[in-house]
Design a protein around this motif. Structure first.
Motif, mmCIF file in Angstrom:
data_model
loop_
_atom_site.group_PDB
_atom_site.id
_atom_site.type_symbol
_atom_site.label_atom_id
_atom_site.label_comp_id
_atom_site.label_asym_id
_atom_site.label_seq_id
_atom_site.Cartn_x
_atom_site.Cartn_y
_atom_site.Cartn_z
ATOM 1 N N THR A 54 0.833 -1.206 0.000
ATOM 2 C CA THR A 54 0.000 0.000 0.000
ATOM 3 C C THR A 54 0.870 1.260 0.000
ATOM 4 O O THR A 54 1.129 1.820 -1.043
ATOM 5 C CB THR A 54 -0.968 -0.021 1.197
ATOM 6 N N ASP A 76 -1.014 2.260 -10.174
ATOM 7 C CA ASP A 76 -2.235 3.033 -10.436
ATOM 8 C C ASP A 76 -2.431 3.185 -11.945
ATOM 9 O O ASP A 76 -1.540 3.627 -12.664
ATOM 10 C CB ASP A 76 -2.130 4.414 -9.778
ATOM 11 N N ALA A 99 -7.921 -1.006 -0.870
ATOM 12 C CA ALA A 99 -7.336 -0.779 -2.192
ATOM 13 C C ALA A 99 -8.047 -1.585 -3.273
ATOM 14 O O ALA A 99 -8.239 -1.111 -4.390
ATOM 15 C CB ALA A 99 -5.853 -1.126 -2.170
ATOM 16 N N GLN A 103 -10.427 1.299 -4.313
ATOM 17 C CA GLN A 103 -9.308 1.724 -5.142
ATOM 18 C C GLN A 103 -8.616 2.973 -4.608
ATOM 19 O O GLN A 103 -8.149 3.824 -5.360
ATOM 20 C CB GLN A 103 -9.744 1.897 -6.592
ATOM 21 N N THR A 104 -8.595 3.073 -3.299
ATOM 22 C CA THR A 104 -7.854 4.136 -2.622
ATOM 23 C C THR A 104 -7.128 3.522 -1.429
ATOM 24 O O THR A 104 -7.465 2.434 -0.974
ATOM 25 C CB THR A 104 -8.781 5.254 -2.102
ATOM 26 N N ILE A 105 -6.133 4.247 -0.938
ATOM 27 C CA ILE A 105 -5.405 3.841 0.259
ATOM 28 C C ILE A 105 -5.376 5.043 1.186
ATOM 29 O O ILE A 105 -4.827 6.093 0.839
ATOM 30 C CB ILE A 105 -3.976 3.375 -0.087
ATOM 31 N N SER A 118 -5.271 3.993 -5.951
ATOM 32 C CA SER A 118 -4.728 2.674 -6.329
ATOM 33 C C SER A 118 -5.700 2.037 -7.309
ATOM 34 O O SER A 118 -6.199 0.939 -7.099
ATOM 35 C CB SER A 118 -4.519 1.791 -5.105
#
Length: 193
Positions: A54, A76, A99, A103-105, A118
């Protein structure tokens, strides 16, 4: 990526798990994917930590903190290939839940609070819990992964090594011929006629 009329965003990247017997070229498939995809990162689950997948916060020589993106941030817009997914520590697998789904961290460490993108597909390869896929057991008994991580995979493929002596012999001759550099199409070797 798709945005619905009510504002909800659907991820457009597909997460795929290859689960199967050893020596069925799962790792080679992942490595091939990293060579042909425009943006791709290959990592082994056995040697990857949650921060490596991550993001992590690093202190430099001056004592200041900065962010360093992991494999999923670096991939990404592409694909991250995670080999030996079954060998990952459960805590590290949990770290990629956000993630894979949003699709984010999200990061909140050392006074740094941010959200990193991500937006990547996950292509993971794993072996069954007993080493080889056991036909006498159900699929859930052969897969040693929590349902929370399995639900984030859109596709799960079982890669089986069906035992067939003639097929195994021809594969063996092909592999040996390629490595010996003495192989001709059709199974013949140099000097055999």
């Amino acid at each position: 990526r798709k945005r619905l009329p009510d504002g909800m965003r659907l991820r457009g990247d597909i997460n795929v798990l290859l689960l199967g017997d050893p020596s069925t070229a799962k790792s080679q498939f992942l490595k091939f994917t990293t060579r042909v995809a425009p943006i791709a990162v290959y990592t082994s689950g056995k040697g990857s930590s949650a921060a490596g997948l991550t993001a992590s916060v690093i202190r430099d020589a001056k004592g200041e903190f900065y962010l360093e993106g992991g494999a999923m941030v670096l991939a990404d817009g592409g694909v991250v290939c995670i080999d030996e997914f079954d060998k990952m520590r459960p805590a590290d697998r949990v770290a990629i839940h956000e993630a894979m789904e949003q699709q984010t961290i999200s990061i909140a460490k050392a006074g740094i609070t941010t959200v990193l993108n991500s937006r990547c597909s996950v292509l993971a390869a794993a072996n069954p819990v007993f080493g080889r896929y056991d036909d006498l057991k159900s699929a859930s008994e052969n897969i040693d992964l929590m349902s929370t991580i399995l639900s984030r995979f859109d596709l799960i493929f079982l890669v089986r090594d069906i035992r067939d002596e003639q097929r195994d012999r021809s594969i063996c001759l092909h592999v040996m011929g390629v490595h010996i550099d003495n192989y001709k199409p059709g199974g013949a070797t140099a000097g055999s006629g």
